[in-house]
Enzyme design. Sequence first.
Site, short mmCIF file in Angstrom:
data_model
loop_
_atom_site.label_atom_id
_atom_site.label_comp_id
_atom_site.label_asym_id
_atom_site.label_seq_id
_atom_site.Cartn_x
_atom_site.Cartn_y
_atom_site.Cartn_z
N GLY A 12 0.79 -1.23 0.00
CA GLY A 12 0.00 0.00 0.00
C GLY A 12 0.81 1.28 0.00
O GLY A 12 0.35 2.30 0.50
N ASN A 14 1.45 3.06 -2.61
CA ASN A 14 0.72 4.01 -3.46
C ASN A 14 -0.49 4.57 -2.74
O ASN A 14 -0.82 5.75 -2.92
CB ASN A 14 0.31 3.35 -4.79
CG ASN A 14 1.45 3.33 -5.78
OD1 ASN A 14 1.81 4.36 -6.34
ND2 ASN A 14 2.06 2.16 -5.97
N HIS A 110 0.42 1.35 -13.26
CA HIS A 110 1.18 0.18 -13.71
C HIS A 110 2.67 0.54 -13.75
O HIS A 110 3.03 1.61 -14.24
CB HIS A 110 0.70 -0.26 -15.11
CG HIS A 110 1.42 -1.47 -15.59
ND1 HIS A 110 1.12 -2.74 -15.13
CD2 HIS A 110 2.46 -1.60 -16.44
CE1 HIS A 110 1.95 -3.60 -15.70
NE2 HIS A 110 2.77 -2.94 -16.49
N GLU A 181 5.65 6.45 -9.72
CA GLU A 181 4.29 6.09 -9.28
C GLU A 181 3.74 7.03 -8.21
O GLU A 181 2.60 7.49 -8.31
CB GLU A 181 4.28 4.66 -8.71
CG GLU A 181 4.63 3.60 -9.74
CD GLU A 181 4.50 2.19 -9.20
OE1 GLU A 181 3.47 1.88 -8.59
OE2 GLU A 181 5.44 1.40 -9.36
C1 GAR Z 1 3.10 -1.08 -7.52
O1 GAR Z 1 4.39 -1.06 -8.07
C2 GAR Z 1 2.05 -1.07 -8.62
O2 GAR Z 1 2.41 -0.29 -9.71
C3 GAR Z 1 2.02 -2.53 -8.99
O3 GAR Z 1 2.09 -3.21 -7.76
C4 GAR Z 1 2.84 -2.41 -6.81
C5 GAR Z 1 2.01 -2.24 -5.55
O4 GAR Z 1 2.73 -1.62 -4.53
N1 GAR Z 1 0.85 -2.85 -9.75
C6 GAR Z 1 0.84 -3.72 -10.74
O5 GAR Z 1 1.80 -4.39 -11.06
C7 GAR Z 1 -0.49 -3.85 -11.45
N2 GAR Z 1 -0.33 -4.49 -12.74
P1 GAR Z 1 2.04 -0.91 -3.30
O6 GAR Z 1 1.07 -1.93 -2.67
O7 GAR Z 1 3.17 -0.61 -2.35
O8 GAR Z 1 1.35 0.31 -3.78
#
Ligand code: GAR
Length: 198
Positions: A12, A14, A110, A181
């Site tokens: 989490g 993001n 992404h 991101e």
């Molecule tokens: C992030 O890098 C996001 O871009 C990726 O998963 C990670 C989640 O991290 N999403 C994908 O690969 C979707 N295709 P987080 O839980 O720390 O935000």
Amino acid sequence: MLNIAVFVSGGGTNLQALIDAAESGRITNGRITLVLASNDKAYALERAKKHGIESVVVARRTFSDPKDFDRRILEVLEEHCIDLVVLAGFMSILGEEFIRRYRDRIINVHPSLIPSFCGSGFYGLKVHQAALDYGVKVTGATVHFVNEIPDGGRIILQKAVYIEDGDTPETLQKRVMEQAEWKILPEAVNMFCNGLLK
Ligand code: GAR
């Protein structure tokens, strides 16, 4: 003021970037009213709790029919009058009914420059492994609307990140998150909430 639901499956970070942006006024006209997690172990749930944001767990594997998973999510979103859904590392596949009902109101982040290293099977560290295996010198992140094609919806924002000598999928993932991101996701959400995405 729009009601935002953030869908999560893991750490989490993001979600945290969105919370920080909302708290510091970088997201206006929208508030995170719900965090929806695909599993009850997601650390993102702790982050929501710490900031007083309501959360709910909807695990796909607990539904024998995937359509019921979609219906349950729609029910929860309606209960909370959600205007915008943000997929922030959400690892379950959403069905067509859900996507139809929230058309142009679901955005995803992404961790690559779409159309490279995207589509089914490309998620999390696998995306960065694929970029390193290919030998690209530049990667990045993309925020896009979600449609029925995996990672195929209209692009909203992208940001490039350089690959460095000795990068591993883990070091690259961290740099893509920090440099791309966590910046472009809140920016896109703010644009949506202020009617700047047509
Ligand atoms: C992030 O890098 C996001 O871009 C990726 O998963 C990670 C989640 O991290 N999403 C994908 O690969 C979707 N295709 P987080 O839980 O720390 O935000």
